[in-house]
Write a protein that holds these residues in place. Structure first.
Motif, PDB file in Angstrom:
ATOM      1  N   ALA A   1      50.479   9.949  59.000  1.00 44.66           N
ATOM      2  CA  ALA A   1      49.230   9.444  59.580  1.00 44.66           C
ATOM      3  C   ALA A   1      49.126   9.845  61.045  1.00 44.66           C
ATOM      4  O   ALA A   1      48.056  10.271  61.510  1.00 44.66           O
ATOM      5  CB  ALA A   1      49.148   7.928  59.426  1.00 44.66           C
ATOM      6  N   ALA A   2      50.228   9.727  61.774  1.00 42.88           N
ATOM      7  CA  ALA A   2      50.223  10.104  63.188  1.00 42.88           C
ATOM      8  C   ALA A   2      50.077  11.609  63.352  1.00 42.88           C
ATOM      9  O   ALA A   2      49.325  12.086  64.219  1.00 42.88           O
ATOM     10  CB  ALA A   2      51.503   9.613  63.859  1.00 42.88           C
ATOM     11  N   TRP A   3      50.768  12.389  62.527  1.00 38.92           N
ATOM     12  CA  TRP A   3      50.718  13.843  62.647  1.00 38.92           C
ATOM     13  C   TRP A   3      49.324  14.384  62.353  1.00 38.92           C
ATOM     14  O   TRP A   3      48.836  15.269  63.052  1.00 38.92           O
ATOM     15  CB  TRP A   3      51.735  14.467  61.694  1.00 38.92           C
ATOM     16  N   LEU A   4      48.679  13.852  61.332  1.00 35.22           N
ATOM     17  CA  LEU A   4      47.358  14.345  60.942  1.00 35.22           C
ATOM     18  C   LEU A   4      46.217  13.592  61.621  1.00 35.22           C
ATOM     19  O   LEU A   4      45.046  13.932  61.418  1.00 35.22           O
ATOM     20  CB  LEU A   4      47.205  14.248  59.419  1.00 35.22           C
ATOM     21  N   ASN A   5      46.569  12.573  62.415  1.00 33.67           N
ATOM     22  CA  ASN A   5      45.550  11.773  63.101  1.00 33.67           C
ATOM     23  C   ASN A   5      44.551  11.189  62.102  1.00 33.67           C
ATOM     24  O   ASN A   5      43.337  11.261  62.289  1.00 33.67           O
ATOM     25  CB  ASN A   5      44.817  12.618  64.155  1.00 33.67           C
ATOM     26  N   LEU A   6      45.087  10.591  61.054  1.00 31.82           N
ATOM     27  CA  LEU A   6      44.281   9.961  60.016  1.00 31.82           C
ATOM     28  C   LEU A   6      44.678   8.499  59.865  1.00 31.82           C
ATOM     29  O   LEU A   6      45.810   8.114  60.198  1.00 31.82           O
ATOM     30  CB  LEU A   6      44.479  10.683  58.680  1.00 31.82           C
ATOM     31  N   PRO A   7      43.791   7.654  59.360  1.00 32.91           N
ATOM     32  CA  PRO A   7      44.128   6.234  59.167  1.00 32.91           C
ATOM     33  C   PRO A   7      45.276   6.065  58.179  1.00 32.91           C
ATOM     34  O   PRO A   7      45.388   6.811  57.201  1.00 32.91           O
ATOM     35  CB  PRO A   7      42.830   5.635  58.609  1.00 32.91           C
ATOM     36  N   ARG A   8      46.101   5.056  58.428  1.00 30.42           N
ATOM     37  CA  ARG A   8      47.246   4.817  57.552  1.00 30.42           C
ATOM     38  C   ARG A   8      46.825   4.521  56.123  1.00 30.42           C
ATOM     39  O   ARG A   8      47.580   4.810  55.181  1.00 30.42           O
ATOM     40  CB  ARG A   8      48.082   3.651  58.087  1.00 30.42           C
ATOM     41  N   GLU A   9      45.642   3.923  55.957  1.00 31.56           N
ATOM     42  CA  GLU A   9      45.240   3.551  54.603  1.00 31.56           C
ATOM     43  C   GLU A   9      44.972   4.753  53.705  1.00 31.56           C
ATOM     44  O   GLU A   9      44.852   4.611  52.489  1.00 31.56           O
ATOM     45  CB  GLU A   9      44.002   2.655  54.638  1.00 31.56           C
ATOM     46  N   ARG A  10      44.913   5.944  54.276  1.00 32.32           N
ATOM     47  CA  ARG A  10      44.749   7.148  53.457  1.00 32.32           C
ATOM     48  C   ARG A  10      46.079   7.565  52.816  1.00 32.32           C
ATOM     49  O   ARG A  10      46.105   8.481  51.978  1.00 32.32           O
ATOM     50  CB  ARG A  10      44.209   8.305  54.318  1.00 32.32           C
ATOM     51  N   PHE A  11      47.177   6.942  53.213  1.00 35.10           N
ATOM     52  CA  PHE A  11      48.504   7.282  52.719  1.00 35.10           C
ATOM     53  C   PHE A  11      49.053   6.101  51.924  1.00 35.10           C
ATOM     54  O   PHE A  11      49.110   4.977  52.418  1.00 35.10           O
ATOM     55  CB  PHE A  11      49.440   7.620  53.873  1.00 35.10           C
ATOM     56  N   VAL A  12      49.479   6.362  50.697  1.00 36.68           N
ATOM     57  CA  VAL A  12      49.939   5.306  49.804  1.00 36.68           C
ATOM     58  C   VAL A  12      51.356   5.622  49.337  1.00 36.68           C
ATOM     59  O   VAL A  12      51.635   6.739  48.866  1.00 36.68           O
ATOM     60  CB  VAL A  12      49.008   5.182  48.583  1.00 36.68           C
ATOM     61  N   PHE A  13      52.243   4.643  49.476  1.00 39.89           N
ATOM     62  CA  PHE A  13      53.599   4.802  48.950  1.00 39.89           C
ATOM     63  C   PHE A  13      53.613   4.465  47.468  1.00 39.89           C
ATOM     64  O   PHE A  13      53.210   3.375  47.063  1.00 39.89           O
ATOM     65  CB  PHE A  13      54.588   3.901  49.686  1.00 39.89           C
ATOM     66  N   VAL A  14      54.054   5.410  46.682  1.00 40.75           N
ATOM     67  CA  VAL A  14      54.289   5.212  45.243  1.00 40.75           C
ATOM     68  C   VAL A  14      55.674   5.778  44.963  1.00 40.75           C
ATOM     69  O   VAL A  14      55.976   6.905  45.367  1.00 40.75           O
ATOM     70  CB  VAL A  14      53.238   5.933  44.384  1.00 40.75           C
ATOM     71  N   PRO A  15      56.546   5.037  44.288  1.00 40.04           N
ATOM     72  CA  PRO A  15      57.879   5.581  44.029  1.00 40.04           C
ATOM     73  C   PRO A  15      57.822   6.912  43.304  1.00 40.04           C
ATOM     74  O   PRO A  15      56.975   7.124  42.428  1.00 40.04           O
ATOM     75  CB  PRO A  15      58.529   4.503  43.142  1.00 40.04           C
ATOM     76  N   LEU A  16      58.706   7.797  43.688  1.00 39.79           N
ATOM     77  CA  LEU A  16      58.844   9.057  42.963  1.00 39.79           C
ATOM     78  C   LEU A  16      59.242   8.734  41.529  1.00 39.79           C
ATOM     79  O   LEU A  16      60.036   7.830  41.288  1.00 39.79           O
ATOM     80  CB  LEU A  16      59.907   9.929  43.618  1.00 39.79           C
TER      81      LEU A  16
ATOM     82  N   ALA B   1      42.584  19.994  60.487  1.00 43.83           N
ATOM     83  CA  ALA B   1      41.223  20.384  60.118  1.00 43.83           C
ATOM     84  C   ALA B   1      41.056  20.437  58.603  1.00 43.83           C
ATOM     85  O   ALA B   1      40.034  20.000  58.065  1.00 43.83           O
ATOM     86  CB  ALA B   1      40.872  21.727  60.738  1.00 43.83           C
ATOM     87  N   VAL B   2      42.074  20.942  57.910  1.00 46.64           N
ATOM     88  CA  VAL B   2      41.962  21.146  56.468  1.00 46.64           C
ATOM     89  C   VAL B   2      42.261  19.873  55.687  1.00 46.64           C
ATOM     90  O   VAL B   2      41.525  19.485  54.769  1.00 46.64           O
ATOM     91  CB  VAL B   2      42.897  22.284  56.018  1.00 46.64           C
ATOM     92  N   LEU B   3      43.342  19.186  56.042  1.00 43.70           N
ATOM     93  CA  LEU B   3      43.812  18.073  55.225  1.00 43.70           C
ATOM     94  C   LEU B   3      42.979  16.807  55.381  1.00 43.70           C
ATOM     95  O   LEU B   3      43.190  15.838  54.638  1.00 43.70           O
ATOM     96  CB  LEU B   3      45.285  17.796  55.521  1.00 43.70           C
ATOM     97  N   ARG B   4      42.028  16.804  56.291  1.00 45.01           N
ATOM     98  CA  ARG B   4      41.073  15.693  56.340  1.00 45.01           C
ATOM     99  C   ARG B   4      40.271  15.612  55.047  1.00 45.01           C
ATOM    100  O   ARG B   4      39.670  14.571  54.738  1.00 45.01           O
ATOM    101  CB  ARG B   4      40.119  15.856  57.523  1.00 45.01           C
ATOM    102  N   GLN B   5      40.253  16.706  54.288  1.00 46.06           N
ATOM    103  CA  GLN B   5      39.507  16.730  53.033  1.00 46.06           C
ATOM    104  C   GLN B   5      40.204  15.947  51.920  1.00 46.06           C
ATOM    105  O   GLN B   5      39.595  15.666  50.884  1.00 46.06           O
ATOM    106  CB  GLN B   5      39.309  18.182  52.570  1.00 46.06           C
ATOM    107  N   VAL B   6      41.478  15.614  52.119  1.00 45.74           N
ATOM    108  CA  VAL B   6      42.209  14.841  51.112  1.00 45.74           C
ATOM    109  C   VAL B   6      41.799  13.380  51.223  1.00 45.74           C
ATOM    110  O   VAL B   6      41.805  12.795  52.310  1.00 45.74           O
ATOM    111  CB  VAL B   6      43.728  14.988  51.310  1.00 45.74           C
ATOM    112  N   ASP B   7      41.449  12.775  50.105  1.00 46.12           N
ATOM    113  CA  ASP B   7      41.011  11.378  50.114  1.00 46.12           C
ATOM    114  C   ASP B   7      42.177  10.408  50.094  1.00 46.12           C
ATOM    115  O   ASP B   7      42.146   9.381  50.768  1.00 46.12           O
ATOM    116  CB  ASP B   7      40.083  11.120  48.919  1.00 46.12           C
ATOM    117  N   VAL B   8      43.216  10.710  49.322  1.00 47.46           N
ATOM    118  CA  VAL B   8      44.407   9.859  49.286  1.00 47.46           C
ATOM    119  C   VAL B   8      45.641  10.748  49.215  1.00 47.46           C
ATOM    120  O   VAL B   8      45.726  11.640  48.361  1.00 47.46           O
ATOM    121  CB  VAL B   8      44.408   8.891  48.081  1.00 47.46           C
TER     122      VAL B   8
END
Length: 357
Positions: A139-154, A119-126
């Protein structure tokens, strides 16, 4: 756009982080952290969550003071992402882009905690994650589209320095507390009989019976840890749960010093350690394979030097603040574009927008 930065390690505007290297039209203002974030603890308590909420509120005050549409929010670590997203929901400010940098969880809880997180983390854009496996996991845990998650090296602050192996008293070194599999390391060390030093919190080593060749150290300063890392003959990062990321900072700081790493193959290591190029990856919970990889490096200075050179290049070319700045700029642009498409909030003027007099 002006971005308000809220990370536990941000103290003032002069801090050296990725934001210093991002060009273009992005401007950054720090919402200072007035508390100490202890990354070695097993979990955040109530008082720590109060610190994060207060920090997030301070950041939101800066956002609300800016002209509507002129500011976004950039958080670091999940606790600040959660508290900032909660306030975004309560304030009804879907127009404000919110980026959750370093969104790295040790586990994905179920039940009411999962429902609250969704409910809360849907507010995060990326969401910015630091291993490729995390994209599908979160993406599966939060039930959000994969494109909202971006891999960037630490990324880490690049602080190269001359290191010299302790040839008179060589040793194996393992550091860190999060998700560490020190039981398997101790089994490997007992098999090898080589001097081994573990630097970790008490919760990471509870219940272990140490052989005579293994020494435990605690509560060391960062400089002391770097000194040990540079003097060690072999640096090891053994991990327990391979689905969640951990150990990347330890891996990259060793690589920064030109030291190859023997690590468990897991989310969080396989994106940085390239077997045979800058270190070695071993299967999880396999003390035999771990012992063999350590022994191979222990007895081969030429290979240690070659892998160490690859390790140093890995940091220089891909994981410094300057190296990842272009990826951060792209993330900020994506978040700004997504927020611009969000439904406009109800007509309600913030205090900063009401006419005076």
């Amino acid at each position: 756009m002006q971005w308000i930065v809220a990370t536990p390690f941000s103290r003032d505007e002069d801090g050296d982080w990725i934001t210093r290297y991002v060009g273009g039209g992005a401007r950054f203002v720090t919402a200072p952290a007035l508390y100490v974030h202890d990354r070695s603890r097993a979990a955040s308590g109530l008082s720590e969550w109060f610190d994060y909420l207060r920090h997030a509120w301070g950041a939101w005050r800066l956002v609300r003071a800016a002209p509507r549409g002129g500011a976004g929010l950039l958080t670091g670590f999940p606790q600040l992402a959660v508290t900032a997203a909660l306030l975004k929901l309560l304030l009804g400010r879907s127009d404000v882009p919110l980026v959750a940098w370093c969104f790295n969880l040790g586990r994905t809880p179920g039940g009411w905690k999962a429902r609250l997180a969704r409910a809360v983390l849907r507010q995060v854009d990326v969401f910015v994650v630091h291993s490729r496996r995390e994209v599908a996991l979160y993406a599966a845990w939060l039930n959000l589209p994969r494109e909202r998650f971006v891999f960037v090296p630490l990324s880490i602050r690049d602080e190269p320095r001359e290191t010299r192996e302790d040839e008179a008293a060589p040793f194996i070194l393992a550091m860190g507390s999060a998700n560490r599999d020190y039981r398997t390391l101790v089994e490997a060390a007992a098999r090898l009989g080589l001097p081994t030093v573990i630097v970790a919190g008490t919760h990471a080593t509870a219940g272990l019976s140490l052989p005579p060749n293994v020494t435990m150290r605690r509560n060391l300063a960062i400089a002391e840890c770097h000194d040990l890392c540079g003097r060690a003959r072999v640096n090891v990062v053994p991990l327990r749960d391979t689905a969640f990321t951990s150990g990347q900072v330890t891996v990259l700081e060793a690589m920064m010093l030109g030291k190859p790493v023997v690590a468990t193959r897991a989310a969080g290591t396989e994106d940085y350690v390239i077997d045979g190029w800058n270190g070695h990856l071993v299967p999880p919970e396999d003390s035999g394979a771990l012992a063999a990889a350590i022994a191979a490096l222990w007895d081969d200075p030429a290979t240690r030097a070659r892998l160490g050179e690859g390790a140093r290049r890995t940091v220089q070319e891909g994981t410094t603040f300057a190296a990842v700045a272009p990826a951060m700029a792209a993330v900020l642009d994506a978040a700004q574009a997504r927020a611009a498409r969000a439904p406009r909030p109800a007509a309600r003027a913030d205090a900063s927008e009401r006419p005076s007099g």
